[in-house]
Design a protein around this motif. Structure first.
Motif, PDB file in Angstrom:
ATOM      1  N   SER A 160     -17.317  -5.964  23.759  1.00 46.33           N
ATOM      2  CA  SER A 160     -17.282  -4.891  22.772  1.00 46.33           C
ATOM      3  C   SER A 160     -16.471  -5.336  21.569  1.00 46.33           C
ATOM      4  O   SER A 160     -15.520  -6.123  21.690  1.00 46.33           O
ATOM      5  N   LYS A 161     -16.861  -4.805  20.433  1.00 41.64           N
ATOM      6  CA  LYS A 161     -16.149  -5.091  19.196  1.00 41.64           C
ATOM      7  C   LYS A 161     -15.677  -3.785  18.591  1.00 41.64           C
ATOM      8  O   LYS A 161     -16.473  -2.872  18.327  1.00 41.64           O
ATOM      9  N   LYS A 162     -14.362  -3.696  18.391  1.00 43.18           N
ATOM     10  CA  LYS A 162     -13.789  -2.522  17.740  1.00 43.18           C
ATOM     11  C   LYS A 162     -13.731  -2.803  16.249  1.00 43.18           C
ATOM     12  O   LYS A 162     -12.968  -3.638  15.779  1.00 43.18           O
ATOM     13  N   GLU A 163     -14.582  -2.103  15.517  1.00 45.70           N
ATOM     14  CA  GLU A 163     -14.651  -2.318  14.088  1.00 45.70           C
ATOM     15  C   GLU A 163     -13.495  -1.638  13.382  1.00 45.70           C
ATOM     16  O   GLU A 163     -12.867  -2.196  12.507  1.00 45.70           O
ATOM     17  N   ASN A 164     -13.220  -0.395  13.748  1.00 40.06           N
ATOM     18  CA  ASN A 164     -12.085   0.356  13.205  1.00 40.06           C
ATOM     19  C   ASN A 164     -11.759   1.465  14.200  1.00 40.06           C
ATOM     20  O   ASN A 164     -12.220   1.446  15.344  1.00 40.06           O
ATOM     21  N   ASP A 165     -10.991   2.431  13.745  1.00 42.19           N
ATOM     22  CA  ASP A 165     -10.556   3.482  14.667  1.00 42.19           C
ATOM     23  C   ASP A 165     -11.709   4.335  15.177  1.00 42.19           C
ATOM     24  O   ASP A 165     -11.581   5.002  16.203  1.00 42.19           O
ATOM     25  N   SER A 166     -12.838   4.337  14.485  1.00 44.29           N
ATOM     26  CA  SER A 166     -13.905   5.275  14.824  1.00 44.29           C
ATOM     27  C   SER A 166     -15.233   4.619  15.159  1.00 44.29           C
ATOM     28  O   SER A 166     -16.201   5.327  15.415  1.00 44.29           O
ATOM     29  N   VAL A 167     -15.328   3.301  15.190  1.00 38.47           N
ATOM     30  CA  VAL A 167     -16.606   2.644  15.454  1.00 38.47           C
ATOM     31  C   VAL A 167     -16.386   1.486  16.429  1.00 38.47           C
ATOM     32  O   VAL A 167     -15.488   0.665  16.246  1.00 38.47           O
ATOM     33  N   TYR A 168     -17.225   1.456  17.485  1.00 45.40           N
ATOM     34  CA  TYR A 168     -17.247   0.357  18.439  1.00 45.40           C
ATOM     35  C   TYR A 168     -18.679  -0.140  18.564  1.00 45.40           C
ATOM     36  O   TYR A 168     -19.626   0.670  18.609  1.00 45.40           O
ATOM     37  N   PHE A 169     -18.847  -1.453  18.628  1.00 46.54           N
ATOM     38  CA  PHE A 169     -20.143  -2.055  18.897  1.00 46.54           C
ATOM     39  C   PHE A 169     -20.097  -2.674  20.299  1.00 46.54           C
ATOM     40  O   PHE A 169     -19.186  -3.446  20.605  1.00 46.54           O
ATOM     41  N   LEU A 170     -21.062  -2.304  21.128  1.00 46.79           N
ATOM     42  CA  LEU A 170     -21.048  -2.702  22.521  1.00 46.79           C
ATOM     43  C   LEU A 170     -22.270  -3.549  22.841  1.00 46.79           C
ATOM     44  O   LEU A 170     -23.369  -3.300  22.307  1.00 46.79           O
ATOM     45  N   ASN A 171     -22.074  -4.504  23.729  1.00 42.53           N
ATOM     46  CA  ASN A 171     -23.145  -5.404  24.148  1.00 42.53           C
ATOM     47  C   ASN A 171     -23.248  -5.362  25.667  1.00 42.53           C
ATOM     48  O   ASN A 171     -22.233  -5.396  26.357  1.00 42.53           O
ATOM     49  N   LYS A 172     -24.499  -5.294  26.173  1.00 45.16           N
ATOM     50  CA  LYS A 172     -24.752  -5.195  27.612  1.00 45.16           C
ATOM     51  C   LYS A 172     -23.957  -4.027  28.205  1.00 45.16           C
ATOM     52  O   LYS A 172     -23.120  -4.180  29.087  1.00 45.16           O
ATOM     53  N   MET A 173     -24.276  -2.862  27.686  1.00 43.76           N
ATOM     54  CA  MET A 173     -23.538  -1.667  28.079  1.00 43.76           C
ATOM     55  C   MET A 173     -24.195  -1.014  29.291  1.00 43.76           C
ATOM     56  O   MET A 173     -25.416  -0.920  29.384  1.00 43.76           O
ATOM     57  N   ARG A 174     -23.361  -0.512  30.217  1.00 44.54           N
ATOM     58  CA  ARG A 174     -23.825   0.230  31.382  1.00 44.54           C
ATOM     59  C   ARG A 174     -23.228   1.630  31.313  1.00 44.54           C
ATOM     60  O   ARG A 174     -22.006   1.781  31.223  1.00 44.54           O
ATOM     61  N   ILE A 175     -24.086   2.641  31.343  1.00 45.92           N
ATOM     62  CA  ILE A 175     -23.626   4.019  31.184  1.00 45.92           C
ATOM     63  C   ILE A 175     -24.067   4.824  32.402  1.00 45.92           C
ATOM     64  O   ILE A 175     -25.210   4.686  32.867  1.00 45.92           O
ATOM     65  N   THR A 176     -23.175   5.650  32.940  1.00 42.45           N
ATOM     66  CA  THR A 176     -23.472   6.452  34.108  1.00 42.45           C
ATOM     67  C   THR A 176     -22.542   7.653  34.150  1.00 42.45           C
ATOM     68  O   THR A 176     -21.509   7.685  33.454  1.00 42.45           O
TER      69      THR A 176
END
Length: 909
Positions: free
Chosen positions: A190-206
């Protein structure tokens, strides 16, 4: 000199670190650190060490400049780079490498600044690159522990490791775990761009409870996360226990707002035999404000039928709350051109409003409205109306009341009511009813002290009631024709009463009542000799009549007790206590024949045949005044029977009271002015509770002292004189209500409060005897409240099977004309049982013993699949025969991920 250099380098290192650690920029630019001269560095105080944590005072955190005493600089000093105290600590050691310009923190390492906090097994601070490295530590067995925890504001991330740039606030996070509004998110990188935006790679959600081994999850290649707002993702594929499924979506959007937000409501899909494929309950939710919302839902069928639902909720704390709903369905049967083609429109309007009693004690407004098409609940295709299918009446009431404090007190209320029979389609309205009353006035009472005697207890009141009553049918509802036969009237009442004691044991009351009735609807009746018919004409205009009556009553209370045990004995039943309240009343109603007129009925030759009498007030709102003089004596006796028994709790010294009969009442009357049949039937009624108040029992009977002739007509002869018993049993009834469950309390049902509210607002029952309203896709009618959730069973004892049962039994007997029959006889039941912690079954049904058949039946099955739930509802027979299968995710965020299959009722010819 060597020692001074070490001290200078150590202080300089911390100064550089603190300056580069700042999250702020000076004048909006990225300034480099300016190295001060040696003499200025020596003046900097060393950092303070508190509990192994190094704390830099804020007043020292400024950029040091060279000063020239010959030049006066008018520019204001620049603000400090850091706005708060920075602290860091570790359990094992804090090591600073001057050559690498890195700070090493090991074991329970922690760094705090403003709203940011990083804890980890090990932390490395590289102030030359403005980076923080956080990771786990490994013990001698090779097991990793102390995962990093990054917390900033309300956001919490738990990765395996991370790199954070404290200058531009960006971060790279590896194998992160976080939770957003009930959704557990895991990302490889994951990349935290700033306080309000994150970019995620190969994300698993449940939404599963277990993060390490979830029973299902969605695997997403790339996604953008805005904490507490939304997740925007690329293609997503569902996995069930790590097994890929063919369920793939090209993109996904997940709202995460903690506030009430607007959004799309995903519909349910299905198929009907007579209306084709359909979608139901799809639409849009409008979060208008914190106090008001609106849901617009629609149904569509491929044969052209459609429906519309508007659901509104509003609430203002400590003031009022309410719900408003409108439902409309345009139903098409068959296809245009066929003989059985039909189009029908049905609608229903519901409104409930309640006011907090503390908001305005002297003024109150309330509403409970349920009106619409008489056949709405019978013909509606929406699953939510299942429990209201057997409704025979629709009723509404909207009222406003106002109390004017003072002496005497004045109460005024304005009420509009509605009553609708869904079988006959008759509708009765009062638009409106005005009621006003003035409190009791004691004109002869003393100013101080209690009132004594007949004179001092004389009191009078004044009340008025006015109505505009409308009787119409379903076809004329909301049309101008419904007002054609409206009846308008007003009645003024002034009762005068007094009460006193006789022989200290008898209470005597006397009353006189005066009434004046106004009406705008009167008639005139005469005989038309030419057409040989009686003609009745309606007359509109104000008219009035006045009546009065007198009455008196005397009563007392008799206490009796029968003791079963003597002194020194200890019996289970100690005593029976009987309370009787006999009373005798006398009433006189004069005849007001002056308000009656007569006309002659003649034959074709003009000769009189008969004389008919009528009152011009017949058919008015309050009816015609009494024409016949009556003088009657009323007799009544009420009983209450209790028992005193030994309490099962041996520590209690007082016996326990048990109610054997709540009430057992007898009443009759004797008409002194009557010519025949002077005695009225004896009416008996009673009730009690059994089995620790779990069963309510009510019964009643009517006993007639007069006999019947051979034509089963009542005659003026006592039944005992005609060879019969003292009384004839003409009618009787018995009702039982039983509610119990495995916990031993009297909770009626495990239905959620929202489902029960939906059923009651529609005119249904709250005990599920008519079935349960179920729209599985809408969790508003399925969720249990937190305080109703069952406790988890212990692993150390056998699981107790939770269950509940509700029974309603009713039987009525009729014998007024020797028919000697059971007019109705039925048993209804509803219950639920959890056969295991994850399986539950339920049923609502009944049996008609008179007609020998089962009543409306609904069977329910439920399965808890941890993160999922599966429900099945089946109506096996009747005109509503159908079934409904549903499986979907329990989480409200992913509740639109579901599968639903319905078999609707077949077309009825």
């Amino acid at each position: 000199m060597h020692t001074n250099r070490i001290h200078i380098l150590f202080a300089l290192s911390f100064t550089v670190f603190i300056n580069t650690f700042s999250f702020a920029q000076v004048d909006g630019e990225d300034k480099s650190i300016e190295i001060p001269k040696e003499k200025e560095v020596e003046s900097i105080k060393p950092p303070t060490k508190v509990n192994d944590s190094i704390v830099i005072p804020v007043e020292e955190l400024i950029t040091i400049k060279e000063t020239d005493s010959t030049v006066t600089d008018s520019i204001k000093p620049k603000p400090a780079l850091l706005q708060a105290t920075v602290s860091y600590s570790a359990t094992d050691y804090n090591a600073f490498n001057r050559k690498e310009q890195k700070m090493y923190l090991y074991n329970e390492a922690k760094v705090n600044y403003t709203d940011m906090e990083i804890t980890a097994g090990t932390i490395v601070i590289d102030y030359s690159k403005n980076l923080i490295y956080a990771g786990r530590i490994k013990d001698t067995a090779g097991v990793y522990s102390q995962r990093p925890v990054f917390k900033q504001g309300d956001n919490l991330i738990e990765p395996d490791s991370m790199i954070f740039n404290f200058k531009n606030k960006k971060a790279i996070i590896f194998n992160s775990n976080t939770e957003q509004e009930g959704m557990k998110i895991r990302s490889e990188r994951s990349k935290k761009e700033n306080d309000s935006v994150y970019f995620l790679n190969k994300m698993r959600i449940t939404t599963a409870e277990s993060e390490e081994d979830p029973e299902y999850y969605f695997l997403i290649d790339k996604a953008k996360l805005v904490p507490n707002k939304k997740i925007v993702a690329s293609s997503a594929q569902m996995f069930i226990y790590d097994v890929p499924t063919p369920i793939v979506v090209p993109f996904a959007f997940f709202p995460l707002s903690k506030k009430q937000t607007s959004g799309v409501i995903f519909p349910s899909f299905g198929e009907q035999n007579d209306r084709g494929y359909f979608i139901q309950n799809g639409g849009y939710y409008f979060a208008i404000s914190d106090y008001v919302d609106l849901a617009v839902l629609g149904d569509y069928y491929t044969n052209g039928s459609y429906g519309l639902r508007l659901e509104n909720n509003y609430k203002k704390r400590y003031k009022y709350n309410g719900r408003l709903g409108f439902r409309y369905e345009n139903l098409i049967t068959s296809e245009r051109g066929f003989s059985d083609y039909a189009k029908n429109t049905i609608y229903n309007l519901r409104w409930s409003h309640s006011q907090d009693t503390k908001s305005n004690p002297n003024s109150r407004f309330s509403a409970s409205v349920n009106l619409g098409s008489s056949n709405y609940y019978q013909q509606s295709q929406n699953q939510i109306n299942t429990a209201s299918f057997l409704n025979n009446t629709l009723a509404s009431s909207v009222s406003y009341s106002k109390t004017f404090e003072g002496e005497p007190q004045v109460n005024v209320s304005l009420t509009a009511t509605h009553s609708q029979n869904t079988q006959t389609e008759e509708i009765n309205l009062t638009l409106p009813t005005l009621q006003a009353s003035v409190g009791r006035v004691y004109p002869f009472a003393p100013k101080t002290g209690s009132k004594k005697g007949i004179i001092q207890n004389i009191n009078l009141q004044y009340s008025v009631r006015g109505e505009n009553q409308i009787q119409t049918t379903d076809s004329l509802f909301f049309k101008s024709e419904m007002f054609d036969d409206a009846k308008i009237g007003m009645q003024h009442t002034i009762p005068v009463t007094t009460n006193f004691k006789v022989f200290n044991y008898f209470s005597v009351s006397a009353n006189a009542n005066f009434e004046e009735t106004w009406t705008l609807n009167t008639i005139d009746e005469y005989y038309d000799g030419e057409n040989s018919e009686v003609v009745t004409e309606d007359i509109t205009g104000l008219d009035a009549y006045r009546t009065y009556n007198f009455g008196a009553s005397i009563g007392t209370t008799v206490y009796g007790q029968f003791n079963f045990e003597k002194e020194g004995e200890d019996k289970k039943i100690k005593a029976i206590r009987h309370v009787m309240r006999p009373s005798i009343s006398y009433n006189v109603n004069p005849a007001f024949d002056k308000y009656y007129d007569s006309y002659e009925v003649t034959d074709i030759n003009g000769e009189s045949i008969s004389e008919n009498e009528f009152s011009r007030f017949e058919g008015s709102l309050f009816g015609a005044p009494n024409k016949t003089y009556s003088s009657s004596i009323g007799l009544s006796l009420s009983n209450n029977i209790e028992a005193k028994v030994r309490d099962k709790d041996s520590t209690k010294t007082e016996p326990k009271k048990i109610i054997l009969l709540n009430n057992l009442n007898f009443s009759t009357s004797y008409n002194l002015a009557g010519d025949s049949l002077r005695f009225s039937p004896v009416r008996m009624s009673g009730g009690t509770q059994l089995f620790d108040n779990k069963m309510n029992v009510n019964f009643g009977a009517t006993l007639d002292p007069y006999a019947l002739d051979n034509n089963n007509t009542k005659i003026d002869e006592f039944n005992i004189s005609n060879g019969g018993s003292l009384f004839r049993l003409t009618s009787a009834n018995l009702t039982l209500g039983y509610s119990l469950n495995s916990k031993g309390n009297d909770r009626k049902s495990n239905t959620s409060d929202r489902s029960r509210t939906e059923t009651l607002d529609s005119g249904g029952r709250d005990d599920d005897l008519f079935g349960r309203s179920q729209d599985f896709a809408d969790q508003r009618y399925d969720e249990k409240e937190d305080d109703e959730k069952d406790e988890e069973p212990s692993d150390f004892y056998n699981y107790s099977v939770p269950w509940n049962l509700r029974l309603a039994y009713a039987v009525n007997y009729s014998n007024s004309q020797r028919q000697n029959e059971i007019s109705s006889h039925s048993l209804m039941f509803s219950g639920d049982i959890e056969v295991s912690p994850k399986w539950s079954i339920g049923a609502s049904s009944g049996y008609d013993f008179k007609n020998q058949g089962f009543s409306y039946t609904q069977l329910r099955f439920g399965r808890d699949l941890m993160s999922w739930r599966m429900d099945f509802s089946w109506i096996p027979f009747s005109s509503r025969s159908s079934w409904n299968f549903f499986i979907g995710i329990k989480s409200s965020i992913l509740k639109d991920l579901k599968y639903e299959k319905r078999l609707q009722p077949d077309q009825q010819l």
